[in-house]
Write an enzyme that holds these catalytic residues in place. Structure first.
Site, PDB file in Angstrom:
ATOM      1  N   GLU A 237      13.439   9.406 180.548  1.00 30.41           N
ATOM      2  CA  GLU A 237      14.422   8.255 179.815  1.00 30.41           C
ATOM      3  C   GLU A 237      13.898   8.305 178.628  1.00 30.41           C
ATOM      4  O   GLU A 237      14.623   8.190 177.621  1.00 30.41           O
ATOM      5  CB  GLU A 237      14.400   6.990 180.616  1.00 30.41           C
ATOM      6  CG  GLU A 237      15.297   5.908 180.109  1.00 30.41           C
ATOM      7  CD  GLU A 237      15.447   4.562 180.994  1.00 30.41           C
ATOM      8  OE1 GLU A 237      14.568   4.434 182.093  1.00 30.41           O
ATOM      9  OE2 GLU A 237      16.177   3.582 180.508  1.00 30.41           O
ATOM     10  N   GLY A 278      17.482  -3.581 180.485  1.00 30.39           N
ATOM     11  CA  GLY A 278      17.314  -4.887 181.187  1.00 30.39           C
ATOM     12  C   GLY A 278      16.165  -5.007 181.997  1.00 30.39           C
ATOM     13  O   GLY A 278      15.398  -5.950 182.192  1.00 30.39           O
ATOM     14  N   ALA A 279      15.817  -3.725 182.478  1.00 26.84           N
ATOM     15  CA  ALA A 279      14.614  -3.697 183.488  1.00 26.84           C
ATOM     16  C   ALA A 279      13.497  -2.957 183.067  1.00 26.84           C
ATOM     17  O   ALA A 279      12.262  -3.166 183.866  1.00 26.84           O
ATOM     18  CB  ALA A 279      15.045  -3.198 184.736  1.00 26.84           C
ATOM     19  N   SER A 280      13.438  -1.957 182.102  1.00 23.56           N
ATOM     20  CA  SER A 280      12.318  -1.222 181.544  1.00 23.56           C
ATOM     21  C   SER A 280      12.563  -1.183 180.076  1.00 23.56           C
ATOM     22  O   SER A 280      13.633  -0.988 179.544  1.00 23.56           O
ATOM     23  CB  SER A 280      12.176   0.081 182.467  1.00 23.56           C
ATOM     24  OG  SER A 280      13.391   0.743 181.877  1.00 23.56           O
ATOM     25  N   THR A 281      11.246  -0.688 179.623  1.00 23.03           N
ATOM     26  CA  THR A 281      11.203  -0.278 177.945  1.00 23.03           C
ATOM     27  C   THR A 281      10.496   1.110 177.872  1.00 23.03           C
ATOM     28  O   THR A 281       9.630   1.217 178.548  1.00 23.03           O
ATOM     29  CB  THR A 281      10.930  -1.660 177.207  1.00 23.03           C
ATOM     30  OG1 THR A 281      11.199  -1.152 175.779  1.00 23.03           O
ATOM     31  CG2 THR A 281       9.313  -1.695 177.350  1.00 23.03           C
ATOM     32  N   GLN A 282      11.052   1.737 176.910  1.00 25.62           N
ATOM     33  CA  GLN A 282      10.101   2.952 176.689  1.00 25.62           C
ATOM     34  C   GLN A 282       9.667   3.187 175.142  1.00 25.62           C
ATOM     35  O   GLN A 282      10.425   2.750 174.350  1.00 25.62           O
ATOM     36  CB  GLN A 282      11.065   4.115 176.790  1.00 25.62           C
ATOM     37  CG  GLN A 282      11.446   4.548 178.395  1.00 25.62           C
ATOM     38  CD  GLN A 282      12.723   3.583 178.805  1.00 25.62           C
ATOM     39  OE1 GLN A 282      13.401   3.261 177.993  1.00 25.62           O
ATOM     40  NE2 GLN A 282      12.315   3.191 180.242  1.00 25.62           N
TER      41      GLN A 282
HETATM   42  N1  LIG Z   1      25.713  -7.348 173.336  1.00 29.11           N
HETATM   43  C1  LIG Z   1      24.696  -7.323 174.139  1.00 29.11           C
HETATM   44  C2  LIG Z   1      24.966  -6.290 175.201  1.00 29.11           C
HETATM   45  C3  LIG Z   1      23.569  -6.392 176.317  1.00 29.11           C
HETATM   46  N2  LIG Z   1      22.713  -7.361 176.151  1.00 29.11           N
HETATM   47  C4  LIG Z   1      21.713  -7.365 177.101  1.00 29.11           C
HETATM   48  O1  LIG Z   1      20.869  -6.253 176.665  1.00 29.11           O
HETATM   49  C5  LIG Z   1      19.919  -5.894 178.013  1.00 29.11           C
HETATM   50  C6  LIG Z   1      19.975  -4.346 177.899  1.00 29.11           C
HETATM   51  O2  LIG Z   1      21.117  -3.732 177.889  1.00 29.11           O
HETATM   52  P1  LIG Z   1      21.057  -2.325 178.225  1.00 29.11           P
HETATM   53  O3  LIG Z   1      20.332  -1.663 177.219  1.00 29.11           O
HETATM   54  O4  LIG Z   1      22.355  -1.781 178.364  1.00 29.11           O
HETATM   55  O5  LIG Z   1      20.195  -2.045 179.637  1.00 29.11           O
HETATM   56  P2  LIG Z   1      20.413  -1.205 181.026  1.00 29.11           P
HETATM   57  O6  LIG Z   1      20.643   0.192 180.547  1.00 29.11           O
HETATM   58  O7  LIG Z   1      21.497  -1.848 181.856  1.00 29.11           O
HETATM   59  O8  LIG Z   1      18.995  -1.522 181.702  1.00 29.11           O
HETATM   60  P3  LIG Z   1      18.001  -0.292 181.967  1.00 29.11           P
HETATM   61  O9  LIG Z   1      17.708   0.617 180.830  1.00 29.11           O
HETATM   62  O10 LIG Z   1      16.512  -1.326 182.068  1.00 29.11           O
HETATM   63  O11 LIG Z   1      18.144   0.366 183.270  1.00 29.11           O
HETATM   64  C7  LIG Z   1      20.396  -6.658 179.030  1.00 29.11           C
HETATM   65  O12 LIG Z   1      19.922  -7.675 179.454  1.00 29.11           O
HETATM   66  C8  LIG Z   1      22.017  -7.039 178.421  1.00 29.11           C
HETATM   67  O13 LIG Z   1      22.225  -8.225 178.983  1.00 29.11           O
HETATM   68  C9  LIG Z   1      22.889  -8.323 175.116  1.00 29.11           C
HETATM   69  O14 LIG Z   1      21.903  -9.126 175.127  1.00 29.11           O
HETATM   70  N3  LIG Z   1      23.712  -8.223 174.140  1.00 29.11           N
HETATM   71 CA   LIG Z   2      19.286   1.405 179.580  1.00 34.26          CA
END
Ligand SMILES: Nc1ccn([C@@H]2O[C@H](COP(=O)(O)OP(=O)(O)OP(=O)(O)O)[C@@H](O)[C@H]2O)c(=O)n1
Ligand SMILES: [Ca+2]
Length: 573
Positions: A237, A278-282
């Site tokens: 990722e 939402g669950a991890s950061t890189q």
């Molecule tokens: N306009 C937006 C869109 C998304 N989010 C928030 O941003 C976070 C991360 O979104 P995203 O990058 O899409 O995370 P995912 O890919 O779903 O998570 P991961 O990569 O950890 O699997 C989420 O908590 C989502 O609620 C936000 O605050 N405002």
């Molecule tokens: Ca993501």
């Protein structure tokens, strides 16, 4: 034979005219008399008896006496020269025509690719396109469509696994509309699941597999070329996010002056990548010096003929949703009753969470303990400083087995160069209006977040009524968390803060790992620099035109020099 310049016979020595150089009135030495002078027909009328013994122009002259105005013939040499000049001009025109038409770039043959980013909070489907002939060039692939899948991320279907696949159908239909029908079958489709599914696999392996099977079934039934649905690692990722932004920024392959200038510098001019999900950061970047202290954080790439040694680390449970869960789990430890005052939510904001489900998550399970209540009521305080102190507890800065660490004993070499910060880094900072081209200072960012956190919830809700409450209620926490992660976690300082660029898109493509993933799986990033024609089509045509013009000009000039027309001569009788 008539020529635009009159008749050779009229001008020849037989009429008593000598070839004049125009300046001295003398005939230039070594010149053939008969072919070196041209004059108009008007001159012919003045001409009288041609001198005897003239060795050329006899047939024409005898057939057409000058006094009658009949046009005499040219000498053979002059004819040949004229024909040669004419043919050269024709050749030049033909050359240009061929250059323009024959070598025209062929009509574009567009290829497509689809990647589904199955994140913890939601799934996005991306459609990319690129010209088939140029697929190994850098920067040619671009995003043409993004579709946000309705509902939660696929890990959210752990209780109803069979519904994970069908949730993707609507976006697959959208992609069918974007990609021409005849190319559906050849279009590869990939699904990569990230931290949400990594966590589900830890919590319930069977459910994770069922979710992936459901997703695979749906993707196989789509008219595209299914290439796999899998959980990607945190390292992948980070690495693919880094590849994406550097590919889009054109950092891998330079041409012309840029290449020359970069060859003078020893460091690779790439940007680091910061992704917050939402669950991890890189965090991924090319450090100045590579130490072999922590080989699991190092990746080696050879891209477009250049070697890259890249540091990357993915922190599971440090995406912004899971970080909030972790924080609440810690706060709960010191809670005696079912109410919790939280400085990271706005004053007047209230939320209730179920305590029993709360500790099922691998990010919070270590904090599990028995509580005499099943529901926890959270009430906002809107206190930025207190919130920062609260969040600080998530970063263990005490134990570091390496020369330098970020947090939790994870190796981090000294930060180097610029960083592109995307996903939630961008969503949050963009909401807070902190992503301008002229970057804000760290102090300005902190005071803007502090100000936002201090606003009462009813006011915030009224002003941003169009924004989803789940997002809106957490921007205060998220802003504070982003600062804590960057400042305390990675140790960005007031000095290098401006090297962080919060970016959502680069050109038409979203910053994220998906493009890099597709580029890698379709072998579109060659290890060695692909051979390129030395000249572009435009430069080639330009050069052809220039050469042809020079050729024609030289011929014309030679012709004018050796056969100066009357109009260019002085002192003609
Ligand atoms: N306009 C937006 C869109 C998304 N989010 C928030 O941003 C976070 C991360 O979104 P995203 O990058 O899409 O995370 P995912 O890919 O779903 O998570 P991961 O990569 O950890 O699997 C989420 O908590 C989502 O609620 C936000 O605050 N405002
Ligand atoms: Ca993501």
């Amino acid at each position: 034979m008539a020529t635009p310049f009159g008749m050779r016979g009229l001008l020849g020595p037989r009429q008593g005219l000598r070839i004049q150089d125009g300046l001295s009135g003398k005939a230039p030495q070594g010149m053939h008399r008969g072919v070196s002078s041209f004059r108009g027909a008007g001159t012919a009328a003045k001409m009288t008896s041609p001198p005897l013994g003239a060795d050329d122009a006899i047939p024409l002259q005898s057939a057409a006496p000058a006094v009658t105005g009949t046009k005499p013939k040219m000498s053979t040499t002059r004819k040949i020269l004229l024909i040669l000049g004419f043919l050269s001009t024709l050749a030049a025109i033909a050359l240009i025509t061929v250059a323009v038409t024959q070598n025209q770039p062929l009509p574009k043959n567009i290829k497509y690719g689809i990647v589904l980013d199955a994140g913890s909070s939601h799934t996005n489907l991306y459609v990319y396109e690129w010209p088939a002939e140029k697929e190994n060039d850098t920067g040619v692939v671009q995003q043409v469509e993004v579709c946000k899948v309705e509902g939660p991320g696929i890990s959210g279907y752990s209780q109803t696994t069979e519904k994970a696949g069908p949730s993707l159908v609507q976006c697959l239909r959208q992609a069918e509309g974007v990609i021409p029908l005849k190319q559906h079958q050849e279009t590869p489709v990939y699904l990569g699941a990230t931290a949400g599914m990594r966590l589900l696999r830890l919590e319930n392996k069977d459910a994770a597999e069922k979710v992936l099977s459901s997703v695979e079934k749906t993707l196989r039934s789509a008219p595209f070329n299914f290439q796999g649905a899998r959980i990607i690692s945190g390292q992948e990722e980070g690495a693919y996010g880094w590849i994406t932004i550097n590919y889009l920024l054109g950092n891998f392959k330079q041409s012309g002056w840029k290449k020359f200038l970069h060859s003078l510098k020893s460091v690779s001019e790439t940007s680091g990548a910061l992704d917050l999900g939402g669950a991890s950061t890189q965090i991924t970047f090319v450090p100045d010096e590579i130490s072999s202290e922590s080989p699991q954080n190092l990746l080696y790439f050879r891209l477009y003929g250049k070697d890259y040694r890249v540091y990357t680390h993915s922190f599971l449970c440090y995406g912004k949703d899971q970080a909030l869960q972790q924080k609440l789990a810690r706060d709960l430890q010191s809670t005696e009753n079912s109410s919790l005052f939280d400085p990271c939510f706005h004053q007047g904001y209230q939320r209730t969470i179920s305590v029993s489900n709360f500790f099922k998550n691998p990010c919070t399970s270590v904090e599990k303990k028995q509580f005499p209540f099943s529901q926890l009521h959270i009430e906002g305080e809107g206190n930025y400083e207190k919130c920062r102190r609260n969040i600080q507890n998530l970063f263990n800065k005490t134990d570091c087995p390496y020369s330098s660490c970020s947090f939790n004993g994870i190796y981090l070499p000294p930060l180097q160069g610029d960083f592109g910060a995307f996903s939630a880094f961008y969503f949050v900072m963009n909401f807070l209006n902190l992503t301008s081209d002229d970057p804000f200072t760290l102090d300005e960012v902190a005071s803007a977040i502090k100000k936002f956190c201090a606003r009462p919830w009813h006011e915030v809700k009224l002003q941003y009524h169009q924004i989803k409450e789940k997002y809106l209620s957490e921007y205060c926490f998220s802003g504070a968390y982003i600062l804590s992660l960057l400042e305390n976690g990675y140790e960005f300082t007031t000095e290098n803060w401006k090297r962080i660029h919060f970016l959502g898109k680069i050109g038409s493509s979203d910053a994220g790992w998906t493009l890099g993933y597709m580029l890698n799986l379709t072998n579109m990033i060659p290890a060695e620099e692909p051979p390129a024609p030395p000249l572009s089509y435009g430069s080639y045509v330009g050069l052809m035109v220039l050469c042809s013009l020079v050729l024609v000009s030289v011929i014309l000039l030679a012709w004018l020099l050796f056969h100066k027309p009357k109009c260019l001569q002085k002192g003609v009788v």
